[in-house]
Motif scaffolding. Structure first.
Motif, PDB file in Angstrom:
ATOM      1  N   ILE A   9     -11.732 -14.479  -1.357  1.00 35.89           N
ATOM      2  CA  ILE A   9     -11.410 -13.750  -2.588  1.00 35.89           C
ATOM      3  C   ILE A   9     -10.639 -12.455  -2.319  1.00 35.89           C
ATOM      4  CG2 ILE A   9     -12.436 -12.435  -4.493  1.00 35.89           C
ATOM      5  CD1 ILE A   9     -14.527 -14.633  -4.745  1.00 35.89           C
ATOM      6  N   PRO A  10     -11.034 -11.633  -1.321  1.00 41.75           N
ATOM      7  CA  PRO A  10     -10.255 -10.413  -1.072  1.00 41.75           C
ATOM      8  C   PRO A  10      -8.793 -10.681  -0.717  1.00 41.75           C
ATOM      9  CG  PRO A  10     -12.407 -10.235  -0.037  1.00 41.75           C
ATOM     10  CD  PRO A  10     -12.267 -11.650  -0.499  1.00 41.75           C
ATOM     11  N   LEU A  11      -8.535 -11.757   0.036  1.00 41.06           N
ATOM     12  CA  LEU A  11      -7.155 -12.098   0.380  1.00 41.06           C
ATOM     13  C   LEU A  11      -6.359 -12.457  -0.867  1.00 41.06           C
ATOM     14  CD1 LEU A  11      -4.921 -12.622   2.450  1.00 41.06           C
ATOM     15  CD2 LEU A  11      -5.844 -14.935   2.763  1.00 41.06           C
ATOM     16  N   LEU A  12      -7.013 -13.085  -1.829  1.00 43.88           N
ATOM     17  CA  LEU A  12      -6.347 -13.418  -3.093  1.00 43.88           C
ATOM     18  C   LEU A  12      -5.866 -12.148  -3.783  1.00 43.88           C
ATOM     19  CD1 LEU A  12      -5.558 -15.457  -5.298  1.00 43.88           C
ATOM     20  CD2 LEU A  12      -7.876 -15.198  -6.233  1.00 43.88           C
ATOM     21  N   GLY A  13      -6.701 -11.102  -3.759  1.00 40.49           N
ATOM     22  CA  GLY A  13      -6.285  -9.840  -4.373  1.00 40.49           C
ATOM     23  C   GLY A  13      -5.051  -9.267  -3.710  1.00 40.49           C
ATOM     24  N   THR A  14      -5.019  -9.269  -2.368  1.00 42.45           N
ATOM     25  CA  THR A  14      -3.852  -8.757  -1.635  1.00 42.45           C
ATOM     26  C   THR A  14      -2.616  -9.590  -1.947  1.00 42.45           C
ATOM     27  OG1 THR A  14      -5.298  -8.044   0.169  1.00 42.45           O
ATOM     28  CG2 THR A  14      -2.950  -8.171   0.645  1.00 42.45           C
ATOM     29  N   THR A  15      -2.787 -10.917  -1.981  1.00 46.81           N
ATOM     30  CA  THR A  15      -1.663 -11.830  -2.229  1.00 46.81           C
ATOM     31  C   THR A  15      -1.059 -11.605  -3.606  1.00 46.81           C
ATOM     32  OG1 THR A  15      -2.710 -13.488  -0.798  1.00 46.81           O
ATOM     33  CG2 THR A  15      -0.970 -14.253  -2.281  1.00 46.81           C
ATOM     34  N   LEU A  16      -1.906 -11.471  -4.613  1.00 48.60           N
ATOM     35  CA  LEU A  16      -1.403 -11.240  -5.971  1.00 48.60           C
ATOM     36  C   LEU A  16      -0.692  -9.884  -6.066  1.00 48.60           C
ATOM     37  CD1 LEU A  16      -4.406 -12.573  -8.095  1.00 48.60           C
ATOM     38  CD2 LEU A  16      -2.197 -13.672  -7.722  1.00 48.60           C
ATOM     39  N   GLY A  17      -1.226  -8.891  -5.382  1.00 51.22           N
ATOM     40  CA  GLY A  17      -0.571  -7.590  -5.390  1.00 51.22           C
ATOM     41  C   GLY A  17       0.786  -7.636  -4.712  1.00 51.22           C
ATOM     42  N   ALA A  18       0.853  -8.314  -3.565  1.00 52.68           N
ATOM     43  CA  ALA A  18       2.127  -8.444  -2.853  1.00 52.68           C
ATOM     44  C   ALA A  18       3.141  -9.227  -3.674  1.00 52.68           C
ATOM     45  CB  ALA A  18       1.905  -9.123  -1.505  1.00 52.68           C
ATOM     46  N   ALA A  19       2.656 -10.159  -4.505  1.00 48.70           N
ATOM     47  CA  ALA A  19       3.550 -10.985  -5.333  1.00 48.70           C
ATOM     48  C   ALA A  19       4.246 -10.170  -6.420  1.00 48.70           C
ATOM     49  CB  ALA A  19       2.769 -12.131  -5.962  1.00 48.70           C
ATOM     50  N   CYS A  20       3.793  -8.930  -6.654  1.00 49.29           N
ATOM     51  CA  CYS A  20       4.463  -8.080  -7.643  1.00 49.29           C
ATOM     52  C   CYS A  20       5.925  -7.867  -7.281  1.00 49.29           C
ATOM     53  CB  CYS A  20       3.757  -6.721  -7.733  1.00 49.29           C
ATOM     54  SG  CYS A  20       2.155  -6.764  -8.544  1.00 49.29           S
ATOM     55  N   VAL A  21       6.263  -8.050  -6.005  1.00 50.10           N
ATOM     56  CA  VAL A  21       7.640  -7.843  -5.559  1.00 50.10           C
ATOM     57  C   VAL A  21       8.592  -8.829  -6.226  1.00 50.10           C
ATOM     58  CG1 VAL A  21       7.634  -9.405  -3.570  1.00 50.10           C
ATOM     59  CG2 VAL A  21       8.979  -7.299  -3.484  1.00 50.10           C
ATOM     60  N   PHE A  22       8.060  -9.958  -6.709  1.00 46.95           N
ATOM     61  CA  PHE A  22       8.904 -10.954  -7.384  1.00 46.95           C
ATOM     62  C   PHE A  22       9.131 -10.626  -8.856  1.00 46.95           C
ATOM     63  CE2 PHE A  22       6.875 -13.522  -3.949  1.00 46.95           C
ATOM     64  CZ  PHE A  22       8.031 -13.846  -3.259  1.00 46.95           C
ATOM     65  N   PHE A  23       8.323  -9.703  -9.402  1.00 47.57           N
ATOM     66  CA  PHE A  23       8.397  -9.423 -10.836  1.00 47.57           C
ATOM     67  C   PHE A  23       8.844  -8.000 -11.155  1.00 47.57           C
ATOM     68  CE2 PHE A  23       4.898 -12.402  -9.931  1.00 47.57           C
ATOM     69  CZ  PHE A  23       5.395 -13.532 -10.567  1.00 47.57           C
ATOM     70  N   LEU A  24       8.677  -7.089 -10.211  1.00 47.42           N
ATOM     71  CA  LEU A  24       9.069  -5.700 -10.430  1.00 47.42           C
ATOM     72  C   LEU A  24      10.292  -5.358  -9.598  1.00 47.42           C
ATOM     73  CD1 LEU A  24       5.534  -4.022 -10.335  1.00 47.42           C
ATOM     74  CD2 LEU A  24       6.835  -4.724 -12.349  1.00 47.42           C
ATOM     75  N   ARG A  25      11.237  -4.677 -10.178  1.00 47.11           N
ATOM     76  CA  ARG A  25      12.475  -4.356  -9.470  1.00 47.11           C
ATOM     77  C   ARG A  25      12.359  -3.076  -8.650  1.00 47.11           C
ATOM     78  NH1 ARG A  25      17.484  -5.611 -13.684  1.00 47.11           N
ATOM     79  NH2 ARG A  25      17.080  -7.860 -13.909  1.00 47.11           N
ATOM     80  N   LYS A  26      11.575  -2.140  -9.131  1.00 48.08           N
ATOM     81  CA  LYS A  26      11.516  -0.842  -8.471  1.00 48.08           C
ATOM     82  C   LYS A  26      10.136  -0.598  -7.885  1.00 48.08           C
ATOM     83  CE  LYS A  26      14.962   1.318 -11.512  1.00 48.08           C
ATOM     84  NZ  LYS A  26      15.234   2.449 -12.440  1.00 48.08           N
ATOM     85  N   GLU A  27      10.097   0.384  -6.985  1.00 47.15           N
ATOM     86  CA  GLU A  27       8.831   0.814  -6.396  1.00 47.15           C
ATOM     87  C   GLU A  27       7.970   1.461  -7.478  1.00 47.15           C
ATOM     88  OE1 GLU A  27       7.400   3.788  -2.758  1.00 47.15           O
ATOM     89  OE2 GLU A  27       9.502   3.242  -3.016  1.00 47.15           O
ATOM     90  N   LEU A  28       6.661   1.363  -7.340  1.00 48.91           N
ATOM     91  CA  LEU A  28       5.758   1.969  -8.304  1.00 48.91           C
ATOM     92  C   LEU A  28       5.972   3.481  -8.342  1.00 48.91           C
ATOM     93  CD1 LEU A  28       2.470   0.059  -7.393  1.00 48.91           C
ATOM     94  CD2 LEU A  28       3.955  -0.372  -9.342  1.00 48.91           C
ATOM     95  N   SER A  29       5.859   4.056  -9.536  1.00 50.81           N
ATOM     96  CA  SER A  29       6.020   5.500  -9.664  1.00 50.81           C
ATOM     97  C   SER A  29       4.900   6.212  -8.915  1.00 50.81           C
ATOM     98  CB  SER A  29       5.989   5.903 -11.140  1.00 50.81           C
ATOM     99  OG  SER A  29       4.692   5.728 -11.680  1.00 50.81           O
ATOM    100  N   SER A  30       5.139   7.468  -8.583  1.00 49.91           N
ATOM    101  CA  SER A  30       4.133   8.234  -7.835  1.00 49.91           C
ATOM    102  C   SER A  30       2.835   8.365  -8.620  1.00 49.91           C
ATOM    103  CB  SER A  30       4.683   9.626  -7.485  1.00 49.91           C
ATOM    104  OG  SER A  30       4.979  10.359  -8.659  1.00 49.91           O
ATOM    105  N   LEU A  31       2.925   8.487  -9.947  1.00 52.69           N
ATOM    106  CA  LEU A  31       1.723   8.592 -10.766  1.00 52.69           C
ATOM    107  C   LEU A  31       0.891   7.323 -10.684  1.00 52.69           C
ATOM    108  CD1 LEU A  31       2.895  10.421 -14.033  1.00 52.69           C
ATOM    109  CD2 LEU A  31       1.503  11.316 -12.172  1.00 52.69           C
ATOM    110  N   VAL A  32       1.555   6.173 -10.767  1.00 52.76           N
ATOM    111  CA  VAL A  32       0.843   4.894 -10.684  1.00 52.76           C
ATOM    112  C   VAL A  32       0.223   4.725  -9.304  1.00 52.76           C
ATOM    113  CG1 VAL A  32       1.098   2.384 -10.745  1.00 52.76           C
ATOM    114  CG2 VAL A  32       2.274   3.801 -12.443  1.00 52.76           C
ATOM    115  N   GLN A  33       0.977   5.098  -8.263  1.00 52.20           N
ATOM    116  CA  GLN A  33       0.445   4.992  -6.910  1.00 52.20           C
ATOM    117  C   GLN A  33      -0.788   5.874  -6.723  1.00 52.20           C
ATOM    118  OE1 GLN A  33       2.931   4.957  -3.456  1.00 52.20           O
ATOM    119  NE2 GLN A  33       4.725   4.253  -4.567  1.00 52.20           N
ATOM    120  N   LYS A  34      -0.736   7.097  -7.273  1.00 50.88           N
ATOM    121  CA  LYS A  34      -1.896   7.981  -7.171  1.00 50.88           C
ATOM    122  C   LYS A  34      -3.107   7.375  -7.869  1.00 50.88           C
ATOM    123  CE  LYS A  34       0.602  12.394  -6.898  1.00 50.88           C
ATOM    124  NZ  LYS A  34       0.032  12.874  -5.637  1.00 50.88           N
TER     125      LYS A  34
END
Length: 258
Positions: A9-34
């Motif tokens: 299950i934890p690997l699934l969380g990492t995989t889904l997060g990494a998959a954001c690269v296919f749907f988001l064009r830009k890096e997350l804003s600093s506020l979101v990262q914080k």
């Protein structure tokens, strides 16, 4: 079968997060990262307390007033272990210009992945130790309690996967390679968990120490890396709010499912 699902299950969380690269064009804003870093910190602190340290002391009740000893010793050893790993393994944290650990000729991207991989080790150990405790008849750890820890770590792994893959894409790496790097950083978790469970028969006598060891290693990551990164610069209160939300969610999961 339930144990295998739990450690994956934890690997699934990492995989889904990494998959954001296919749907988001830009890096997350600093506020979101914080906010996400604070959230991950809250989850890990709550998991360390409710899923690891409290069960550790419950298992040590026979020691009377010295029931705190396994928790204290294991926690300090876990912190010392991550401190030694930080010094022994070359790695580079996101946004940093200078790498940590011994000098190396490794590429920047490799050291970025190593940094996340290094800090995923205690999370994998934590899952493995809890499931090993669940399989041992002498403990009070339930399947749902072990699953609660896996789900909590998976939730905090989602932003972790995104935080590593999106910046790599922003630096010019292809989406597929950026995703692969994010995914690989999380593979260490089920590997560490499976190894721990495979040794369950031998580790049962020292299970309280291993529970607190995993807690100490996770707390080291929170204090050394996550909280400072969430607090630097402007709007540090965003990280604090994220911490509170993550802590409450993990606490609720552990109490409700445990």
């Amino acid at each position: 079968m339930n144990t295998l699902i739990g450690v994956m299950i934890p690997l699934l969380g990492t995989t889904l997060g990494a998959a954001c690269v296919f749907f988001l064009r830009k890096e997350l804003s600093s506020l979101v990262q914080k906010a996400l870093l604070g959230f991950a910190s809250g989850v890990m602190v709550a998991a360390s307390v409710w899923s690891l340290l409290i069960p550790c002391m419950d298992m040590s009740e026979h020691m009377g007033k010295f029931a705190f000893v396994p928790a204290a010793v294991g926690l300090l050893l876990g912190i010392a272990f991550l401190l030694a790993m930080d010094r022994a393994v070359p790695h580079l944290h996101m946004g940093a210009d200078k790498s940590e650990g011994p000098k190396t000729s490794l590429k920047k991207t490799t050291m970025l992945v190593l940094a996340v991989t290094l800090h995923n080790i205690p999370e994998g150990m934590a899952v493995g130790v809890v499931f090993a405790g669940m399989l041992a008849s002498s403990t009070q750890i339930t399947l749902m309690g072990a699953m609660a820890l896996s789900i909590g770590i998976a939730i905090q792994n989602f932003p972790e996967g995104a935080i590593i893959s999106l910046p790599l894409r922003n630096e010019g790496m292809s989406r597929r390679r950026a995703f692969s790097n994010g995914f690989v950083s999380g593979v260490v978790e089920p590997v560490a968990a499976v190894i721990t469970i495979a040794l369950a028969g031998w580790i049962e006598p020292v299970l309280p120490y291993l529970l607190s060891f995993a807690a100490g290693a996770m707390l080291y990551v929170v204090v050394e890396e996550l909280i400072p990164e969430a607090s630097e610069g402007e709007h540090s209160n965003i990280g604090t709010i994220g911490f509170a939300v993550g802590f409450v969610i993990m606490m609720a999961l552990d109490v409700a499912l445990g």
